[in-house]
Design an enzyme around this catalytic site. Structure first.
Site, PDB file in Angstrom:
ATOM      1  N   SER A 299       0.108  -0.971   0.079  1.00  6.87           N
ATOM      2  CA  SER A 299       0.135   0.241  -0.607  1.00  6.87           C
ATOM      3  C   SER A 299       1.033   1.078  -0.094  1.00  6.87           C
ATOM      4  O   SER A 299       1.328   1.456  -0.797  1.00  6.87           O
ATOM      5  CB  SER A 299      -1.098   0.025   0.933  1.00  6.87           C
ATOM      6  OG  SER A 299      -1.634   1.323   0.856  1.00  6.87           O
ATOM      7  N   ASP A 310      10.017   4.896 -10.531  1.00  8.73           N
ATOM      8  CA  ASP A 310       9.608   5.341 -11.491  1.00  8.73           C
ATOM      9  C   ASP A 310      10.720   6.733 -12.014  1.00  8.73           C
ATOM     10  O   ASP A 310      10.996   6.923 -13.388  1.00  8.73           O
ATOM     11  CB  ASP A 310       8.519   5.534 -12.136  1.00  8.73           C
ATOM     12  CG  ASP A 310       7.990   4.503 -11.586  1.00  8.73           C
ATOM     13  OD1 ASP A 310       8.964   3.102 -11.369  1.00  8.73           O
ATOM     14  OD2 ASP A 310       6.484   4.311 -11.549  1.00  8.73           O
ATOM     15  N   LYS A 324      -1.013  -4.346  -3.347  1.00  9.57           N
ATOM     16  CA  LYS A 324      -2.039  -3.892  -2.917  1.00  9.57           C
ATOM     17  C   LYS A 324      -1.928  -2.086  -2.848  1.00  9.57           C
ATOM     18  O   LYS A 324      -1.817  -1.589  -1.951  1.00  9.57           O
ATOM     19  CB  LYS A 324      -1.817  -4.167  -1.124  1.00  9.57           C
ATOM     20  CG  LYS A 324      -3.288  -3.913  -0.429  1.00  9.57           C
ATOM     21  CD  LYS A 324      -4.127  -2.487  -0.391  1.00  9.57           C
ATOM     22  CE  LYS A 324      -5.565  -2.882  -0.328  1.00  9.57           C
ATOM     23  NZ  LYS A 324      -5.964  -1.672  -0.388  1.00  9.57           N
TER      24      LYS A 324
END
Length: 418
Positions: A299, A310, A324
């Site tokens: 999460s 990224d 999640k």
């Protein structure tokens, strides 16, 4: 009899249509304008309800039957959605407002089995040796098959000092084992830090709570003071961090990023979509950075890991995260019950959804099974990896050791940044 049945039918149809309209946030008019198939399905439901009411051997509480139907309907969606009856909803909403005795684990239903996402550091579950991925098969001898995560939590919690016995099965093992744990008040220190001999800053985030971003800033300031600003690099440890508050994961990511997308949220309702971006103000120095992750990183911790990976800010080391990546919305119902339903998914800056997939590390480092020699299966290997020479030798955190090596030889690994 037929007149009474007809009245009940229309009352139930209206009630269910109204609940559908409220729960989906579309309003009654939009639901009434939908296809005739909805009414056909609702007629099937009311026919079944009438048959049960008129023919079941005992008297039937209509509301209880409808509650059961809604529970079944919501449970068919995904493991994270749930329906709470009035008493359960009140308990659910008050869980974070007071102290309670618990074990300190985040759990979910994975492939139909109650599973530990992660034990929270320095809690009874952590001290008992429970691991991410452990399956909880029994609680006090009662099977957890078909049990929701919320129902399991109610059984696991209790007064401080009391005990609960769970039967668990670890990943890759066939044997079950009983673990008896003493409940305690769960007080979590979400940020910890340490400075290694070469002035590498090690920062551990155990969960994302209200004060996490503030505590992280305080830790970074303290590290800067203790090193006179001469910090070699940063190791951010998100292993076994089950997540927490979305806003705090954004704040933490923003500290290390001066620009770019942190995370985006997309759902069926376009008005609920959102993009969270970094800001230059308050960004710390662009030092070499490694993020440690594993299957217990879920999460909010995956949001941070995905944002830093990224955006080319950090190298990820460890194993694939939990996956999640969904957003649940709590919707109160008029009778005091409530719905928790998945309304959107998280997307990393590259546009990838991590839900049920997770984030792969740039360098995979796994812990060896007992009796095996430590080795690394990552994209980059090194012959200096620590090895256990005897069974009695002190535990070596091979993932952390690899992170230290990457910081120390940053130019060798920098190409892994996206």
């Amino acid at each position: 009899m037929s007149d009474r049945r007809g009245k009940l039918k229309y009352v139930v149809v209206f009630a269910l249509v109204f609940m559908l309209g409220v729960s989906l946030g579309k309003g009654l008019d939009n639901v009434l304008a939908s296809s005739d198939s909805i009414y056909s399905d609702l007629e099937l439901f009311t026919n079944a309800l009438n048959i049960i009411r008129d023919n079941y051997v005992d008297d039937v509480d209509t509301r209880e039957v409808i509650y059961g139907a809604i529970e079944g309907m919501v449970s068919s969606l995904d493991p994270h959605s749930a329906f709470f009856r009035p008493g359960d909803y009140k308990e659910f909403m008050e869980d974070t407002k007071g102290a309670f005795g618990g074990l300190g684990i985040e759990i979910s239903v994975v492939d139909g089995v109650l599973t530990i996402i992660a034990p929270i550091e320095d809690t009874p579950a952590w001290e008992a040796g429970l691991k991410a991925g452990d399956k909880i098969l029994y609680i006090e001898g009662d099977s957890t098959e078909g049990m929701t995560a919320f129902d399991a939590v109610k059984l696991l919690r209790g007064p401080k000092g009391t005990q609960v016995t769970i039967t668990v099965q670890s990943e890759g093992e066939t044997k079950m084992r009983d673990v008896t744990i003493t409940r305690d008040i769960i007080e979590i220190q979400s940020v910890k830090y340490e400075i290694f001999d070469d002035n590498t800053a090690y920062i551990r985030i155990t969960s994302f709570q209200e004060r996490t971003a503030v505590d992280l800033r305080d830790a970074l300031d303290a590290i800067t003071d203790e090193t006179n600003g001469d910090i070699t690099g940063i190791i951010l440890d998100l292993r076994n961090d089950p997540g927490g508050l979305l806003s705090k994961s954004v704040d933490v990511s923003d500290m290390f990023l001066s620009e770019g997308v942190i995370v985006s949220i997309r759902g069926k309702d376009p008005t609920s979509n959102a993009i969270f971006s970094a800001h230059r103000e308050g960004t710390i120095a662009d030092l070499p950075m490694v993020v440690l992750v594993n299957g217990g990183s879920a999460s909010a911790s995956e949001i941070v890991a995905g944002a830093l990976k990224d955006n080319g800010r950090a190298i990820l080391i460890g194993t694939t995260t939990f996956g999640k990546g969904s957003v649940q919305t709590i919707i109160p119902m008029k009778d005091g019950s409530g719905l928790k339903i998945t309304t959107a998914l998280y997307y990393t800056p590259s546009g990838a959804s991590i839900h049920e997939i997770g984030i792969e590390p740039d360098i995979e480092v796994t812990f060896p099974a007992p009796g095996e020699v430590s080795e690394e299966d990552g994209e980059v290997t090194d012959e200096t990896e620590s090895e256990d020479e005897t069974a009695d030798e002190e535990f070596v955190d091979v993932q952390l050791e690899k992170a230290k090596e990457v910081i120390a030889h940053w130019s060798k690994y920098e190409y892994l940044l996206k």
